[in-house]
Design an enzyme around this catalytic site. Structure first.
Site, PDB file in Angstrom:
ATOM      1  N   GLU A  83     -10.518 -12.382 -28.286  1.00 17.09           N
ATOM      2  CA  GLU A  83     -10.594 -10.980 -27.900  1.00 17.09           C
ATOM      3  C   GLU A  83     -11.512 -10.784 -26.700  1.00 17.09           C
ATOM      4  OE1 GLU A  83     -12.211  -8.864 -31.329  1.00 17.09           O
ATOM      5  OE2 GLU A  83     -13.233 -10.687 -31.931  1.00 17.09           O
ATOM      6  N   HIS A 133     -13.220 -15.638 -36.063  1.00 16.70           N
ATOM      7  CA  HIS A 133     -11.763 -15.634 -36.200  1.00 16.70           C
ATOM      8  C   HIS A 133     -11.198 -17.033 -35.947  1.00 16.70           C
ATOM      9  CE1 HIS A 133     -12.342 -11.345 -36.028  1.00 16.70           C
ATOM     10  NE2 HIS A 133     -12.789 -11.417 -34.788  1.00 16.70           N
ATOM     11  N   HIS A 182     -19.738 -13.675 -33.997  1.00 20.96           N
ATOM     12  CA  HIS A 182     -20.062 -12.489 -33.208  1.00 20.96           C
ATOM     13  C   HIS A 182     -20.166 -11.256 -34.097  1.00 20.96           C
ATOM     14  CE1 HIS A 182     -15.667 -12.450 -33.606  1.00 20.96           C
ATOM     15  NE2 HIS A 182     -15.763 -11.133 -33.546  1.00 20.96           N
ATOM     16  N   ARG A 184     -15.381 -12.793 -42.583  1.00 24.61           N
ATOM     17  CA  ARG A 184     -16.693 -12.150 -42.628  1.00 24.61           C
ATOM     18  C   ARG A 184     -17.689 -13.103 -43.273  1.00 24.61           C
ATOM     19  NH1 ARG A 184     -15.514  -8.015 -46.013  1.00 24.61           N
ATOM     20  NH2 ARG A 184     -14.549  -6.820 -44.346  1.00 24.61           N
TER      21      ARG A 184
END
Length: 230
Positions: free
Chosen positions: A119, A102, A177, A197
């Site tokens: 996150e 991200h 990740h 992605r």
């Protein structure tokens, strides 16, 4: 006067979703293929709806615009305005999630006019042999990363971590990740739905097409340093 709110979960069916979220939350009938339950969301198009009390049926967006600082607090509004800065969800990975990354706040603002996406995961439950990918196992160049994405060998240079119930992981924006199969997590993240992605095991979508990859964008944001446990 405001009171403690509960919100209706926003259920997301995805290709890797399982069947554990509905029983975990007491939702009937049980739906299969639910990969995410968004518990508190101010993502546009996915505003949480109040499920209790006299304000039942109101969206989180309506609450913020009506109550402002009384709801969010002065410091939050000074920093984020009328946007609730977090997205809270449960994730049920029946299958491996894609390898992804991200952007940070600066690049996400420039490209998508949104927050970046840092996150944190709390492992609610997991299979005995469950694992996830978190950063690289060694330093890597962008050229090697691109080549490994293209030839499907990226897993060879990722840091594979076995997980147990109760484990916590902090995934800073820019960290490559993926959640592995057999894991249910609670996720607290920035208010963002932006994901790049980079590898998806050759899977196809519901229409039989390969799922889209975002290789060039991902290469710009990925931290190439090896994983260092904290």
């Amino acid at each position: 006067m405001l009171y403690p709110f509960t919100f209706k979960p926003i259920l997301k069916k995805v290709i890797w979703g399982g069947s554990d979220i509905c029983p975990f939350k007491g939702i009937t009938p049980v739906e299969n293929g639910v990969g995410e339950s968004w518990e508190l969301s101010h993502v546009e198009g996915n505003y949480s709806i109040v499920d209790n009390g006299e304000l039942e049926g109101k969206s989180l967006d309506e609450l913020i615009r009506s109550y402002g600082k009384e709801l969010l607090g002065e410091k939050v509004m000074e920093r984020f305005g009328t946007t609730f800065p977090l997205l809270i969800k449960f994730i049920d990975a029946r299958d491996n999630l894609s390898i992804q990354v991200h952007p940070d706040d600066e690049l996400a603002k420039k490209r998508h006019n949104s927050f970046g996406k840092t996150e944190m995961w709390y492992v609610v439950d997991c299979a005995q042999d469950a694992y996830l990918y978190y950063g690289f196992s060694r330093e890597i160049s962008r050229e090697e990363l691109r080549q490994r994405i293209q030839d499907g060998t990226i897993l060879e240079v990722l840091n594979k971590v076995s997980v147990q119930k109760g484990d916590v992981f902090f995934i800073e924006a820019g960290t490559i990740h993926a959640i592995g199969k057999g894991i249910v997590i609670a996720e607290i993240q920035q208010n963002s739905n932006t994901t790049y992605r980079v590898y998806d095991y050759g899977r196809k979508d519901a229409n039989g097409n390969p799922r889209a990859l975002h290789i060039d964008k991902a290469l710009d944001v990925t931290n190439l340093e090896p994983y260092h446990p904290e």
